[in-house]
Design a protein around this motif. Sequence first.
Motif, mmCIF file in Angstrom:
data_model
loop_
_atom_site.group_PDB
_atom_site.id
_atom_site.type_symbol
_atom_site.label_atom_id
_atom_site.label_comp_id
_atom_site.label_asym_id
_atom_site.label_seq_id
_atom_site.Cartn_x
_atom_site.Cartn_y
_atom_site.Cartn_z
ATOM 1 N N THR A 415 0.827 -1.194 0.000
ATOM 2 C CA THR A 415 0.000 0.000 0.000
ATOM 3 C C THR A 415 0.865 1.251 0.000
ATOM 4 O O THR A 415 2.080 1.212 0.171
ATOM 5 N N ALA A 416 0.178 2.375 -0.187
ATOM 6 C CA ALA A 416 0.850 3.665 -0.168
ATOM 7 C C ALA A 416 1.253 4.015 1.256
ATOM 8 O O ALA A 416 0.816 3.382 2.231
ATOM 9 N N GLY A 417 2.095 5.033 1.394
ATOM 10 C CA GLY A 417 2.539 5.436 2.716
ATOM 11 C C GLY A 417 2.769 6.924 2.798
ATOM 12 O O GLY A 417 2.907 7.609 1.777
ATOM 13 N N ALA A 418 2.789 7.436 4.013
ATOM 14 C CA ALA A 418 3.062 8.842 4.267
ATOM 15 C C ALA A 418 4.052 8.947 5.405
ATOM 16 O O ALA A 418 4.116 8.076 6.282
ATOM 17 N N VAL A 419 4.837 10.008 5.381
ATOM 18 C CA VAL A 419 5.788 10.297 6.447
ATOM 19 C C VAL A 419 5.300 11.541 7.175
ATOM 20 O O VAL A 419 5.182 12.620 6.573
ATOM 21 N N LEU A 420 5.004 11.378 8.463
ATOM 22 C CA LEU A 420 4.532 12.483 9.282
ATOM 23 C C LEU A 420 5.660 12.943 10.191
ATOM 24 O O LEU A 420 6.354 12.112 10.794
ATOM 25 N N SER A 449 14.506 13.894 15.792
ATOM 26 C CA SER A 449 15.621 14.800 15.518
ATOM 27 C C SER A 449 15.134 16.224 15.646
ATOM 28 O O SER A 449 14.091 16.584 15.081
ATOM 29 N N ASP A 450 15.896 17.026 16.402
ATOM 30 C CA ASP A 450 15.639 18.460 16.509
ATOM 31 C C ASP A 450 14.196 18.770 16.898
ATOM 32 O O ASP A 450 13.539 19.623 16.298
ATOM 33 N N GLY A 451 13.668 18.048 17.860
ATOM 34 C CA GLY A 451 12.350 18.348 18.392
ATOM 35 C C GLY A 451 11.198 17.775 17.599
ATOM 36 O O GLY A 451 10.031 18.050 17.903
ATOM 37 N N ARG A 452 11.474 16.972 16.562
ATOM 38 C CA ARG A 452 10.408 16.352 15.764
ATOM 39 C C ARG A 452 10.611 14.838 15.725
ATOM 40 O O ARG A 452 11.746 14.349 15.746
ATOM 41 N N THR A 453 9.495 14.136 15.644
ATOM 42 C CA THR A 453 9.525 12.675 15.574
ATOM 43 C C THR A 453 8.868 12.216 14.280
ATOM 44 O O THR A 453 7.826 12.741 13.882
ATOM 45 N N ARG A 454 9.490 11.245 13.673
ATOM 46 C CA ARG A 454 8.959 10.686 12.417
ATOM 47 C C ARG A 454 7.907 9.633 12.723
ATOM 48 O O ARG A 454 8.105 8.770 13.587
ATOM 49 N N ILE A 455 6.779 9.724 12.001
ATOM 50 C CA ILE A 455 5.707 8.728 12.096
ATOM 51 C C ILE A 455 5.465 8.177 10.701
ATOM 52 O O ILE A 455 5.182 8.945 9.756
ATOM 53 N N ASP A 456 5.591 6.867 10.530
ATOM 54 C CA ASP A 456 5.331 6.225 9.241
ATOM 55 C C ASP A 456 3.894 5.723 9.232
ATOM 56 O O ASP A 456 3.513 4.885 10.065
ATOM 57 N N LEU A 490 3.555 17.866 10.037
ATOM 58 C CA LEU A 490 3.640 17.968 8.579
ATOM 59 C C LEU A 490 3.482 16.586 7.962
ATOM 60 O O LEU A 490 3.934 15.589 8.525
ATOM 61 N N VAL A 491 2.855 16.539 6.792
ATOM 62 C CA VAL A 491 2.611 15.278 6.092
ATOM 63 C C VAL A 491 3.386 15.285 4.782
ATOM 64 O O VAL A 491 3.169 16.150 3.918
ATOM 65 N N GLY A 492 4.291 14.324 4.640
ATOM 66 C CA GLY A 492 5.089 14.230 3.419
ATOM 67 C C GLY A 492 5.209 12.790 2.961
ATOM 68 O O GLY A 492 4.347 11.958 3.231
ATOM 69 N N GLY A 493 6.294 12.492 2.267
ATOM 70 C CA GLY A 493 6.476 11.159 1.698
ATOM 71 C C GLY A 493 6.257 11.173 0.200
ATOM 72 O O GLY A 493 5.879 12.194 -0.394
ATOM 73 N N ALA A 498 3.856 13.398 -4.808
ATOM 74 C CA ALA A 498 3.108 13.281 -6.060
ATOM 75 C C ALA A 498 1.853 14.138 -6.031
ATOM 76 O O ALA A 498 1.495 14.773 -7.035
ATOM 77 N N LEU A 499 1.170 14.179 -4.896
ATOM 78 C CA LEU A 499 -0.029 15.008 -4.781
ATOM 79 C C LEU A 499 0.313 16.485 -4.916
ATOM 80 O O LEU A 499 -0.366 17.230 -5.640
ATOM 81 N N ASP A 500 1.369 16.942 -4.243
ATOM 82 C CA ASP A 500 1.771 18.348 -4.338
ATOM 83 C C ASP A 500 2.218 18.702 -5.749
ATOM 84 O O ASP A 500 1.978 19.814 -6.225
ATOM 85 N N ALA A 501 2.879 17.745 -6.421
ATOM 86 C CA ALA A 501 3.290 17.996 -7.807
ATOM 87 C C ALA A 501 2.074 18.159 -8.710
ATOM 88 O O ALA A 501 2.051 19.026 -9.594
ATOM 89 N N ARG A 502 1.039 17.342 -8.500
ATOM 90 C CA ARG A 502 -0.174 17.464 -9.308
ATOM 91 C C ARG A 502 -0.858 18.808 -9.068
ATOM 92 O O ARG A 502 -1.290 19.478 -10.020
ATOM 93 N N GLU A 503 -0.946 19.213 -7.807
ATOM 94 C CA GLU A 503 -1.599 20.486 -7.509
ATOM 95 C C GLU A 503 -0.787 21.666 -8.035
ATOM 96 O O GLU A 503 -1.357 22.649 -8.524
ATOM 97 N N SER A 504 0.538 21.569 -7.973
ATOM 98 C CA SER A 504 1.377 22.630 -8.538
ATOM 99 C C SER A 504 1.226 22.700 -10.049
ATOM 100 O O SER A 504 1.200 23.789 -10.630
ATOM 101 N N ALA A 505 1.128 21.541 -10.692
ATOM 102 C CA ALA A 505 0.922 21.519 -12.143
ATOM 103 C C ALA A 505 -0.404 22.167 -12.525
ATOM 104 O O ALA A 505 -0.493 22.893 -13.524
#
Length: 698
Positions: A415-420, A449-456, A490-493, A498-505
């Motif tokens: 499945t797809a995934g996101a990095v929070l 790291s630096d006050g933030r934690t990664r959530i997969d 923040l939500v990335g990955g 790909a979603l941000d690229a589509r919206e920018s396009a």
Amino acid sequence: MRPLAALVSRPRRAWSTLVLALVAVGVLFALLPKTASDASPEAGLPGSSEAAQVDALLDDFPSADSTAGLLLWTREDGGTLTDGDRAAVQARAAELAELSPVPQAVRPRFSADGAAALVAVPLDAAAADDVDALAAELRGTASDDLPDRLDARLTGPVGFQADIRNAFAGADLRLLLVTVSVVAVLLLLTYRSPILWLVPLLVVGAADGLARFVVTALAEAFAIPVDASISGILSVLVFGAGTNYALLLVARYREELRSTERRDDAMVRAVSAAGPAILASGGTVALSLLTLLFAELAGNRALGIACAVGIVLAMAFALLVLPAALVVCGRGVFWPFVPSPHGRPPRDSVWGRVGTAVARRPATVAAVSLVGVGVLALGLGGYRVGLSQTDQLLGAPESVTAQEALAEAFPDAGTAGAVLLAPTDGVDDAVALAEATPGVQSATPGESSDGRTRIDAALDGEPQSEEAFAAVTALRDRFAAESGDVAQTLVGGSDATALDARESAQRDLLLVAPMILAIVFLVLLLLLRSLVAPILLLITVLATFFASLGASVWLFQHLLGFPALDTSVTLFAFLFLVALGVDYNIFLTSRAKEERAGHGTRDGMIRALGATGAVITSAGVLLAAVFAVLGVLPVVALTQIGVIVCIGVLLDTLVVRTVLVPALVFLTGDRFWWPGRRDGARAAHGETTSDPQLSAAR
């Protein structure tokens, strides 16, 4: 155009111009850098993108220098793995563990039905700098000494990156060779001369080679991300547009040779007459491309700069080098059909007869044409944008087939995934909110790291699918609606990227398209000195775009099996179809304006269609064929751009320019040229001017 024409006003000057051009090109070839472009395109998101912010923050995390390869074992017959198969997989996993910085994490998993085995191999990102070698090593290790009919396939980040690089590997050379071959064949068929076709081909080829070196130098100097796809489109555009300009100039030169003894005088007249149309056409394309500098995506900006440079060079070579080369070669370059003032007059043009037929029933012709264009545009009812990761490559690359099989055998791993990235103080709340969000299967906290934690987070749907995008959007909305530390999550990955690229396009399209239309309108306004003509011509160009896009959407969905358009396709198709499609209207209407001074609006259009019909048709067919060459690469986005532009150019060349534009001119009469002077109307009643140069100027 007189200064340009003066450069070829005598054979000696033509020789000097040609030699100077060759020396200049040779020096630039020798001095400019020749570094190859990157093999695969980058997303190039703006800094405001949430996914881009996550990527920047992840650089400070311990896992920033890691990637992964996923190896999947299945039997060719789809059957259950045998004990021998399982033992072989265990052995291969032990070998793969030696390639990983975290060997204890490399352990095989077997599917619930026992038909597949999966091994995830964490890897050092530095090793992925040479992703082809890394992929080959992983595949070799996973496939070594396997039982009969047991296959190993590579997917995951390394697998997809390797297949994308392979899709673009040698793209420049393949596209160049196929493009040159197509142009050579079509020029040979157009000119029916064993000599003439070589001249424009060599001139345009030199322009393309120089454009590549200039763009490479600019890319190195200003850190412009020019990849293999941009280089491929650059060559297609330079050859297509440059050959179109050459066809127009050679056709006018041939026409002047039939009425002029001296070839240099004929070339002066040809450059003076065809030059403004070539400058207007090339200027329209170059300025339209430069509007991409306002785009959000770095790839769009890079394409605009690279292709604008190519168009300017194609124009310069068509107006400087090509005239000099033709004058130096003499009339014999047209052998065996050498034009001469003492030769047999040319036969009536079939396009002139078409113009006469359209003039008899312009309203009927216009109505039928518009209905046909409208029917094609109905295909827009199925218009969709956005391809999943497995839909972006043609054929059946290993990473795609393995990902599809993995999703079926291991639903949680495919499945797809996101990095929070959540503030460490609010990580528990962030995990709870994420798991309560629709479309999210699980959320697992990891390193900090630096006050933030990664959530997969594991998401519903396959990577870069609509389900994954919906989950990313829901996550962002959920965190934005909160207060306190958790609201800073923040939500990335890859899926968010790909979603941000589509919206920018989409934002780029909404910003750039009106700018392109404004540029085209202003160029037509300055060239034709009319308000009505640019408006009508813009309407026809837009009609061509929507009709070709609608027809292509129908073709993609029902025949080629593409579920949607790639995010960049609509903008590039609009750019090329509007900017290049208006070229043929410029060629036709600028000649009609010239003929109007001596023959009136109606007869002037018929004469213009008769004079330019053959060359514009040849140019359109050639440009369509050149863009179709993009389909030789196994990349869906390039194939879609090539198909849409090919359909649009043929539609514009064979229908819109041939019958619709003349019909509109016949319907509007002299109002087509409003508020221009009505010299054409006086000429129609016998009030022609006695000064032929003044008539041509008007």
